[in-house]
Enzyme design. Sequence first.
Site, PDB file in Angstrom:
ATOM      1  N   ASP A 166      20.149 -47.805  18.576  1.00  0.00           N
ATOM      2  CA  ASP A 166      21.276 -48.232  19.427  1.00  0.00           C
ATOM      3  C   ASP A 166      21.883 -47.056  20.174  1.00  0.00           C
ATOM      4  O   ASP A 166      23.096 -46.864  20.163  1.00  0.00           O
ATOM      5  CB  ASP A 166      22.333 -48.943  18.570  1.00  0.00           C
ATOM      6  CG  ASP A 166      21.750 -50.125  17.808  1.00  0.00           C
ATOM      7  OD1 ASP A 166      20.914 -49.908  16.909  1.00  0.00           O
ATOM      8  OD2 ASP A 166      22.115 -51.269  18.115  1.00  0.00           O
ATOM      9  N   ASP A 195      17.529 -51.233  20.873  1.00  0.00           N
ATOM     10  CA  ASP A 195      18.684 -51.081  21.760  1.00  0.00           C
ATOM     11  C   ASP A 195      18.653 -49.697  22.393  1.00  0.00           C
ATOM     12  O   ASP A 195      19.271 -48.754  21.880  1.00  0.00           O
ATOM     13  CB  ASP A 195      20.009 -51.367  21.046  1.00  0.00           C
ATOM     14  CG  ASP A 195      20.258 -52.862  20.882  1.00  0.00           C
ATOM     15  OD1 ASP A 195      19.386 -53.670  21.285  1.00  0.00           O
ATOM     16  OD2 ASP A 195      21.319 -53.227  20.346  1.00  0.00           O
ATOM     17  N   TYR A 198      21.160 -50.006  27.098  1.00  0.00           N
ATOM     18  CA  TYR A 198      22.366 -50.824  27.320  1.00  0.00           C
ATOM     19  C   TYR A 198      22.627 -51.050  28.814  1.00  0.00           C
ATOM     20  O   TYR A 198      23.770 -51.224  29.234  1.00  0.00           O
ATOM     21  CB  TYR A 198      23.606 -50.231  26.613  1.00  0.00           C
ATOM     22  CG  TYR A 198      23.544 -50.391  25.119  1.00  0.00           C
ATOM     23  CD1 TYR A 198      22.710 -49.607  24.345  1.00  0.00           C
ATOM     24  CD2 TYR A 198      24.289 -51.384  24.482  1.00  0.00           C
ATOM     25  CE1 TYR A 198      22.616 -49.774  22.969  1.00  0.00           C
ATOM     26  CE2 TYR A 198      24.204 -51.562  23.106  1.00  0.00           C
ATOM     27  CZ  TYR A 198      23.368 -50.757  22.356  1.00  0.00           C
ATOM     28  OH  TYR A 198      23.278 -50.941  21.014  1.00  0.00           O
ATOM     29  N   ASN A 232      18.112 -56.545  20.791  1.00  0.00           N
ATOM     30  CA  ASN A 232      18.650 -57.607  21.650  1.00  0.00           C
ATOM     31  C   ASN A 232      18.997 -57.100  23.048  1.00  0.00           C
ATOM     32  O   ASN A 232      18.945 -57.859  24.011  1.00  0.00           O
ATOM     33  CB  ASN A 232      19.875 -58.268  21.006  1.00  0.00           C
ATOM     34  CG  ASN A 232      20.955 -57.290  20.625  1.00  0.00           C
ATOM     35  OD1 ASN A 232      20.691 -56.341  19.884  1.00  0.00           O
ATOM     36  ND2 ASN A 232      22.161 -57.497  21.132  1.00  0.00           N
ATOM     37  N   HIS A 233      19.317 -55.807  23.185  1.00  0.00           N
ATOM     38  CA  HIS A 233      19.615 -55.274  24.526  1.00  0.00           C
ATOM     39  C   HIS A 233      18.348 -55.028  25.335  1.00  0.00           C
ATOM     40  O   HIS A 233      18.432 -54.600  26.487  1.00  0.00           O
ATOM     41  CB  HIS A 233      20.459 -54.004  24.418  1.00  0.00           C
ATOM     42  CG  HIS A 233      21.892 -54.301  24.074  1.00  0.00           C
ATOM     43  ND1 HIS A 233      22.818 -54.683  25.014  1.00  0.00           N
ATOM     44  CD2 HIS A 233      22.536 -54.340  22.879  1.00  0.00           C
ATOM     45  CE1 HIS A 233      23.990 -54.910  24.423  1.00  0.00           C
ATOM     46  NE2 HIS A 233      23.843 -54.717  23.124  1.00  0.00           N
ATOM     47  N   HIS A 317      15.052 -54.599  14.382  1.00  0.00           N
ATOM     48  CA  HIS A 317      16.363 -54.281  14.941  1.00  0.00           C
ATOM     49  C   HIS A 317      17.507 -54.838  14.095  1.00  0.00           C
ATOM     50  O   HIS A 317      18.455 -54.146  13.762  1.00  0.00           O
ATOM     51  CB  HIS A 317      16.461 -54.800  16.376  1.00  0.00           C
ATOM     52  CG  HIS A 317      17.754 -54.416  17.023  1.00  0.00           C
ATOM     53  ND1 HIS A 317      18.104 -53.096  17.220  1.00  0.00           N
ATOM     54  CD2 HIS A 317      18.792 -55.158  17.477  1.00  0.00           C
ATOM     55  CE1 HIS A 317      19.303 -53.047  17.788  1.00  0.00           C
ATOM     56  NE2 HIS A 317      19.749 -54.277  17.948  1.00  0.00           N
ATOM     57  N   HIS A 326      30.915 -57.539  11.775  1.00  0.00           N
ATOM     58  CA  HIS A 326      30.158 -57.835  12.986  1.00  0.00           C
ATOM     59  C   HIS A 326      28.659 -57.980  12.634  1.00  0.00           C
ATOM     60  O   HIS A 326      28.123 -57.185  11.874  1.00  0.00           O
ATOM     61  CB  HIS A 326      30.353 -56.703  13.992  1.00  0.00           C
ATOM     62  CG  HIS A 326      30.060 -57.110  15.394  1.00  0.00           C
ATOM     63  ND1 HIS A 326      30.500 -58.289  15.957  1.00  0.00           N
ATOM     64  CD2 HIS A 326      29.357 -56.491  16.365  1.00  0.00           C
ATOM     65  CE1 HIS A 326      30.090 -58.375  17.199  1.00  0.00           C
ATOM     66  NE2 HIS A 326      29.384 -57.306  17.478  1.00  0.00           N
ATOM     67  N   HIS A 327      28.055 -58.989  13.193  1.00  0.00           N
ATOM     68  CA  HIS A 327      26.629 -59.296  12.941  1.00  0.00           C
ATOM     69  C   HIS A 327      26.358 -59.707  11.488  1.00  0.00           C
ATOM     70  O   HIS A 327      25.204 -59.714  11.038  1.00  0.00           O
ATOM     71  CB  HIS A 327      25.714 -58.116  13.293  1.00  0.00           C
ATOM     72  CG  HIS A 327      25.808 -57.677  14.722  1.00  0.00           C
ATOM     73  ND1 HIS A 327      25.759 -58.572  15.771  1.00  0.00           N
ATOM     74  CD2 HIS A 327      25.936 -56.452  15.278  1.00  0.00           C
ATOM     75  CE1 HIS A 327      25.858 -57.901  16.917  1.00  0.00           C
ATOM     76  NE2 HIS A 327      25.974 -56.620  16.648  1.00  0.00           N
ATOM     77  N   HIS A 354      21.287 -52.354  15.288  1.00  0.00           N
ATOM     78  CA  HIS A 354      22.104 -53.504  15.665  1.00  0.00           C
ATOM     79  C   HIS A 354      23.579 -53.344  15.292  1.00  0.00           C
ATOM     80  O   HIS A 354      24.449 -53.496  16.136  1.00  0.00           O
ATOM     81  CB  HIS A 354      21.525 -54.780  15.043  1.00  0.00           C
ATOM     82  CG  HIS A 354      21.966 -56.039  15.718  1.00  0.00           C
ATOM     83  ND1 HIS A 354      22.092 -56.162  17.078  1.00  0.00           N
ATOM     84  CD2 HIS A 354      22.306 -57.258  15.214  1.00  0.00           C
ATOM     85  CE1 HIS A 354      22.481 -57.398  17.378  1.00  0.00           C
ATOM     86  NE2 HIS A 354      22.619 -58.066  16.275  1.00  0.00           N
ATOM     87  N   HIS A 356      26.622 -51.155  14.669  1.00  0.00           N
ATOM     88  CA  HIS A 356      26.908 -49.803  15.173  1.00  0.00           C
ATOM     89  C   HIS A 356      27.657 -49.000  14.126  1.00  0.00           C
ATOM     90  O   HIS A 356      28.835 -48.650  14.266  1.00  0.00           O
ATOM     91  CB  HIS A 356      27.685 -49.891  16.484  1.00  0.00           C
ATOM     92  CG  HIS A 356      26.908 -50.585  17.563  1.00  0.00           C
ATOM     93  ND1 HIS A 356      27.456 -51.053  18.719  1.00  0.00           N
ATOM     94  CD2 HIS A 356      25.588 -50.900  17.628  1.00  0.00           C
ATOM     95  CE1 HIS A 356      26.522 -51.625  19.458  1.00  0.00           C
ATOM     96  NE2 HIS A 356      25.382 -51.548  18.811  1.00  0.00           N
TER      97      HIS A 356
HETATM   98 FE   LIG Z   1      21.693 -54.759  18.888  1.00  0.00          FE
END
Ligand SMILES: [Fe+2]
Length: 467
Positions: A166, A195, A198, A232-233, A317, A326-327, A354, A356
């Site tokens: 990331d 990632d 971005y 995902n990015h 990821h 988060h996530h 994923h 951060h």
């Molecule tokens: Fe991600």
Amino acid sequence: MGARWDFPVLLLIGLISNTVAEFCNVGRTSSFVRSANLSLDMPLDSDVFRVPPGYNAPQQVHITQGDHGGKGVLVSWVTPDEPGSNTVRYWAENSTHKQEAEGIVLTYKFYNYTSGYIHHCTINALEYDTKYYYEVGIGNATRQFWFTTPPTVGPDVPYTFGVIGDLGQTYDSNRTLTHYELNPMKGQTVLFVGDLSYADDHPFHDNTRWDTWGRFTERNAAYQPWIWTAGNHELDFAPKLGEYIPFKPYSNRYHVPFITSNSTSPFWYSIKRASAYVIVMSSYSAFGKYTPQYKWLEKEFIKVNRTETPWLIVLMHCPLYNSYVHHYMEGETMRVMYELWFVKYKVDVVFSGHVHAYERSERISNIAYDIVNGLCTPIIDSSAPVYITIGDGGNLEGLTKEMTEPHPSYSAYREASFGHGIFDIKNRTHAYFSWHRNEDGYAVAADSVWLHNRHWKPSGELPVAAI
Ligand SMILES: [Fe+2]
């Protein structure tokens, strides 16, 4: 504004939390306090994004492994003005005989953006453990780089991987990359857990941010392989912009050696490197039963020969275990599908991004549950991998700070700071993993653990919380 606490207060909190952690026999949530400032992407005219001099000079040069066993190197670069040459000239350090390999060139369009000329060239049949120089470009715009091939694949070959996820292109990203480059443990290859640029966080997925990211990372990725994982990015799925093909910029720019591991897709593949077998999975491609990824992985685990490559590493990821808010539980479907295989085939470590932040799990599994038996709590399992989340490269979305409470017992250590990891294989039985936060000196490990190989030394590695 985040609260600023005095050092004695922090020390006291640290002592109390350590004591509580030992008393309760659970993992540790770090009390380290770092800057609360969000980091922006570096401006387009930053020196780290500078365009190399000369007409049509190759830029965004990066390499990855080019075959299954490590005798191949895949070189990629972009020429901005015209296709130019697809040739890579290369020679061993102790030789003046230049050889040539011929690659391909492609371009793509994304909404109102047209890419430069993206070149991919695989050099095959190199000697192991050898330094090579290589050149791309024409005339006075020729650029020269070098790489070192890995040692011959074998069970006791020491090898040092960097682990980054990331990353993005903020000032923090630059700190992470610099920290990795200056780490005295000297990573030889980067395991990148997804990632990248971005670019999709910019209006219209501004693909010039893919170009700036390529120029930013060239200073490292042109000299040592980065093993790519799709995050995902990388999806860049934008129906409102008329862009319906997932992974379009990523898959044009970052080629990987998927065919040499009998994969049918660049998003899941494997490589052997020194004493490691690395399996890359795709969190954002179909992975249910009967899908191509499932069918490939089903055959892949059986192929791993732990006598040849003792260390079995999986990259994906989205983490399967994550105790941040988060996530939270996003990896649950993949965990249900594949955790059983990770335990059965004794995967040593799973690296993910994923989230951060940083987190390291105990060796745990949660595979006993069958809907009616109620056995749905992770338990200590010596056949299970250690799960390491390292999505803390430093992108513009900032840190994930909110954690689930109480700290679950499956989580050994967690901290919301930017940093990178080093996975240092010593021999067939021992590897040392360390995590390096950006605020510390280059030689400092904020978290570290000795890993015992699951095939060769399945006993004797105690859970951290039990020590
Ligand atoms: Fe991600």
